[in-house]
Write a protein that holds these residues in place. Structure first.
Motif, short mmCIF file in Angstrom:
data_model
loop_
_atom_site.label_atom_id
_atom_site.label_comp_id
_atom_site.label_asym_id
_atom_site.label_seq_id
_atom_site.Cartn_x
_atom_site.Cartn_y
_atom_site.Cartn_z
N ASP B 22 -12.79 7.53 124.05
CA ASP B 22 -12.05 6.45 124.16
C ASP B 22 -10.73 7.01 124.59
O ASP B 22 -10.12 7.92 124.30
CB ASP B 22 -12.01 5.30 123.18
CG ASP B 22 -11.46 5.69 121.93
OD1 ASP B 22 -10.85 6.84 121.82
OD2 ASP B 22 -11.96 5.00 120.83
N GLU B 23 -9.62 6.05 124.94
CA GLU B 23 -8.35 6.54 125.27
C GLU B 23 -7.65 7.00 124.11
O GLU B 23 -6.37 7.46 124.37
CB GLU B 23 -7.54 5.24 125.90
CG GLU B 23 -7.41 4.09 125.06
CD GLU B 23 -7.10 2.87 125.76
OE1 GLU B 23 -6.16 2.94 126.61
OE2 GLU B 23 -7.96 1.69 125.89
N ALA B 297 -10.25 10.44 131.79
CA ALA B 297 -9.39 9.41 131.02
C ALA B 297 -8.02 9.14 131.66
O ALA B 297 -7.25 8.35 131.61
CB ALA B 297 -9.00 9.82 129.56
N ARG B 298 -7.58 10.27 132.72
CA ARG B 298 -6.32 10.25 133.33
C ARG B 298 -6.09 8.95 134.25
O ARG B 298 -5.00 8.47 134.51
CB ARG B 298 -6.20 11.53 134.19
CG ARG B 298 -5.97 12.74 133.12
CD ARG B 298 -5.88 13.99 134.01
NE ARG B 298 -5.30 13.83 135.45
CZ ARG B 298 -5.73 13.84 136.49
NH1 ARG B 298 -7.18 13.59 136.50
NH2 ARG B 298 -4.83 13.52 137.75
N ARG B 309 -0.53 13.78 124.84
CA ARG B 309 -1.09 13.35 123.60
C ARG B 309 -2.39 13.26 123.31
O ARG B 309 -3.06 13.91 122.40
CB ARG B 309 -0.21 12.10 123.18
CG ARG B 309 -0.34 11.76 121.58
CD ARG B 309 0.38 10.39 121.34
NE ARG B 309 1.70 10.38 121.74
CZ ARG B 309 2.34 9.77 122.78
NH1 ARG B 309 1.56 8.47 123.06
NH2 ARG B 309 3.47 9.69 122.99
N LEU B 310 -3.11 12.67 124.37
CA LEU B 310 -4.69 12.64 124.25
C LEU B 310 -5.13 14.11 124.54
O LEU B 310 -6.02 14.32 123.79
CB LEU B 310 -5.18 11.61 125.72
CG LEU B 310 -6.38 11.72 125.74
CD1 LEU B 310 -7.15 10.84 124.70
CD2 LEU B 310 -6.69 10.87 127.00
N ALA B 315 -8.28 18.38 121.88
CA ALA B 315 -8.17 19.85 121.37
C ALA B 315 -8.23 20.14 120.22
O ALA B 315 -8.90 21.35 119.80
CB ALA B 315 -6.95 20.61 121.91
N TRP B 316 -7.77 19.16 119.33
CA TRP B 316 -7.96 19.46 117.76
C TRP B 316 -9.14 19.27 117.05
O TRP B 316 -9.70 19.63 115.98
CB TRP B 316 -6.76 18.41 117.05
CG TRP B 316 -5.42 18.75 117.14
CD1 TRP B 316 -4.89 19.94 117.23
CD2 TRP B 316 -4.39 17.88 116.98
NE1 TRP B 316 -3.69 20.01 117.31
CE2 TRP B 316 -3.11 18.88 117.19
CE3 TRP B 316 -4.16 16.42 116.91
CZ2 TRP B 316 -1.99 18.32 116.84
CZ3 TRP B 316 -2.97 16.10 116.71
CH2 TRP B 316 -1.88 16.95 117.02
N ARG B 317 -10.25 18.69 118.00
CA ARG B 317 -11.59 18.51 117.48
C ARG B 317 -12.18 19.93 116.99
O ARG B 317 -12.16 20.88 117.63
CB ARG B 317 -12.26 17.91 118.40
CG ARG B 317 -11.99 16.60 118.81
CD ARG B 317 -13.07 15.79 119.88
NE ARG B 317 -14.27 15.91 119.02
CZ ARG B 317 -15.44 16.65 119.20
NH1 ARG B 317 -15.38 17.56 120.10
NH2 ARG B 317 -16.33 16.44 118.64
#
Lengths: 317, 317
Positions: B22-23, B297-298, B309-310, B315-317
Motif C-alpha cells: 500500500d502507499e 506506487a509512483r 520516503r516510500l 528497503a528497510w524490510r
C-alpha cells in the motif's frame, strides 16, 4: 610380386578420407565418405562411412592385397578396450588380412608433417588443441576442450570473437570497421541490435560460428584493426597451448585448416615458433590421411632412412 | 477510503514473483509461480504464470481495488509494439481497471536499489549485464549477451572458469587446490580425465554451470588461489562493463544474486566502485519485485519526498 600396399584413413567429424599408397610413395587411390567418430560416437555409422571411404580408395583392388592400415580418429588417445574393439570391427568391415591400427587424429596430423617419433603438434581447425607426441602416441595435451570450455584460437573461437566485437560495437562499447560490418551483414543486416544478433546465432549449433573464421582472416589481411587484434589473440592462445607441452628441441607440426592454409594466424604462429624455439624444426602438416598412410607403411618400410625417404616422397605431392 | 494499492511483479527465467503494497510501504501480500518470459518467449505460459503470481499476492482482494501495476521482465528494453501487446494482455488477465506498465528487468532492479530516475545498474546472477538508466529506461548497455558470447562475471561464467581450471589441472597445465578438487568431485569423481569432465558438462545445458558459482565463492573466501583469481577476473569484467555505461556522478545499484548476497565478488566490486566513483552512491538492490511495486506506487505517490520516503520504507524490510 606386387609393391606392398598401405591405406591411411582420416576419420573426422566432417568427413572420412582414405588414401591408398604403395611403398614407393605413389598414391594409387583416394576415397571419401561421411563423418566418422567411432570412439565415443555412433560406432555403426562411423564403421559404415569408414568402410565406404576404404573401398573407394581401393577401387577394384582386393582388400586382402593391402599389407597395412592405419586409422586416425578423435578420442583414440590411448589403446583402450573401446579402441581395440573398433580396430577388430574395422578389420572385419574392411575385409583385410592385416590388422587395422587405430590412433589419435593428433598422431596422424603429426605424421603428416614429420617422420619423427617425438615432437609437438598444434591443431587449429574448427577446434584447437596441442599435444606432445612421444613414440607416436599423445603424451601431454593442452586445450581441445571444445567450444564450451576452450578451443582457444580455433575457427569457432575466431568466429565467436568476431561476433562479440560486433555486439560491443552495436552497443557503442567497441570499434567498428570492415570485420564488424561483414559480421552484421552476414547475420542480421536488417536488425542492427545486439539482441537480434545473439538470438540469430543461438538458433544454430555453436560450432557454426566457425564459418566466420574466413571473414576474420580476410579482414586481418586487409589491415582491419579489430580482426588483427582477434588474430593476435588467437596466435597468443595457440602459442600458450604449445608452451605447456613443447620440447623445444623436437619438431613442431602445425595442423588443421587454419594452420596449413596461408592464413595470417599460420604466418604469425610460424614466425613466433621460429623466434621462441629456434632449434625445433617447424613444418606444416599435409593431408592427415597421407600421414595415416605413411604410419601404415612403416609396418613394411622398417629402415629409418627408407621411412624418411617415403615421408618426403609423400609430402612432395 | 482504502489506502491505495500497488502490485510489483518480477517476471524472470526461473520464477515469477509478485508483491502487493500500500502507499504507506506496508507489504500486504506476496505470490510466486513459474518462469515467465512474455517478451520474446512463450507468451501464453508467461501470462498464465504471471497471473497466478498476481492472484496469490492479492489473496482475496478484488483486482479492481489495485490502483497501479508494474511488471519487470527481460527483453522489454523499450516500449515496442510487442511490449504494448503484453501490457494489454496482462491487464485482461489480471482483471485490473488500471493499466499494467511493462518495463525492463534492469529498471526494476535499479528501482530496488535507488529511487533516482537516472544512474547505473550492474546485474550478476546466472547472466551479467550493465545498463545506464535514464528517466527509468535503459539507455546504454554493456554485455548481457548470454553464455555463448558474454555474461562475463556472471554465475555461468564463474562456473565455466572453475571447470576450465579443473581441466587445465588434470592435464598438468595449471594449479590444483580446493576449488579444482571440489569441481572434479562434483562432476566426475571416478574419472580424472579432462575428456570425461567435458563430456559430462556438455550433456547439460550450458547455464547449468552456474551451479558451481557457489563453490567458487566459498573457495575464494577460504583463500584458494585459483578461486581468488577467478573472482578477481569476474570483478574486472563487471567493472569493465560498468565503465562503458557509467555516469560517475549518478547512483550505482548492484543487483543479481552474486552482487546482493555477501559474496567476495560483491565485496570487491563495491570496494572498487567506492575507489573509482567516489561521488556515486553505491547501493545493493533489494527484491526486484519490491522495486517493481515502488515503480507502480509512483502513479499515486507523486511528491518526490513522499516517493523517497516510500522507497526507504520498502528497503528497510
Amino acid at each position: 610380386m606386387h609393391a606392398r600396399l598401405a591405406v591411411g584413413l582420416d576419420a573426422g567429424g566432417t568427413s572420412s578420407r582414405a588414401v591408398l599408397i604403395d611403398e614407393s610413395g605413389a598414391v594409387l587411390g583416394t576415397g571419401a565418405s561421411g563423418p566418422a567418430n567411432p570412439v565415443g560416437g555412433d560406432r555403426e555409422i562411423a564403421l559404415s562411412n569408414m568402410a565406404l571411404a576404404f573401398q573407394r580408395a581401393l577401387g577394384g583392388i582386393d582388400p586382402s592385397e593391402v599389407g597395412s592400415v592405419c586409422v586416425g580418429t578423435a578420442g583414440a588417445l590411448s589403446l583402450t578396450e573401446e579402441v581395440r574393439e573398433v580396430s577388430a570391427d574395422l578389420k572385419r568391415r574392411f575385409g583385410t588380412d592385416c590388422d587395422v591400427e587405430v590412433v589419435s587424429d593428433a598422431v596422424i596430423a603429426f605424421a603428416a608433417g614429420s617422420s619423427a617419433a617425438d615432437g609437438t603438434v598444434v591443431v587449429s581447425g574448427t577446434g584447437a588443441v596441442a599435444f606432445a607426441i612421444r613414440d607416436r602416441t599423445p603424451a601431454l595435451r593442452s586445450d581441445g576442450y571444445g567450444w564450451l570450455f576452450g578451443d582457444a584460437g580455433s575457427g569457432f573461437w575466431l568466429g565467436r570473437e568476431a561476433v562479440r566485437a560486433a555486439l560491443r560495437h552495436i552497443d557503442g562499447n567497441g570499434p567498428g570497421g570492415r570485420l564488424v560490418e561483414a559480421i552484421i551483414a552476414a547475420i542480421a543486416p536488417d536488425k542492427r541490435r545486439s539482441g537480434a544478433l545473439v538470438a540469430k546465432c543461438m538458433a544454430d549449433p555453436p560450432v557454426r560460428l566457425a564459418r566466420f573464421a574466413a571473414l576474420v582472416c580476410e579482414a586481418a589481411d586487409g589491415g582491419d584493426p579489430v580482426a588483427e587484434s582477434i588474430v593476435a589473440r588467437a596466435v597468443g592462445h595457440l602459442a600458450e597451448s604449445v608452451s605447456y607441452v613443447v620440447d623445444r628441441d623436437l619438431p613442431i607440426v602445425m595442423a588443421g585448416s587454419l594452420l596449413t592454409r596461408p592464413t595470417p594466424i599460420a604466418a604469425l604462429l610460424q614466425e613466433r615458433f621460429r623466434l621462441v624455439y629456434p632449434k625445433a624444426g617447424i613444418s606444416k602438416a599435409t593431408d592427415p590421411a597421407i600421414g595415416a598412410a605413411w604410419m601404415a607403411a612403416r609396418v613394411f618400410v622398417t629402415d629409418p632412412a627408407d621411412r624418411a625417404r617415403l615421408h618426403r616422397q609423400l609430402a612432395w605431392r
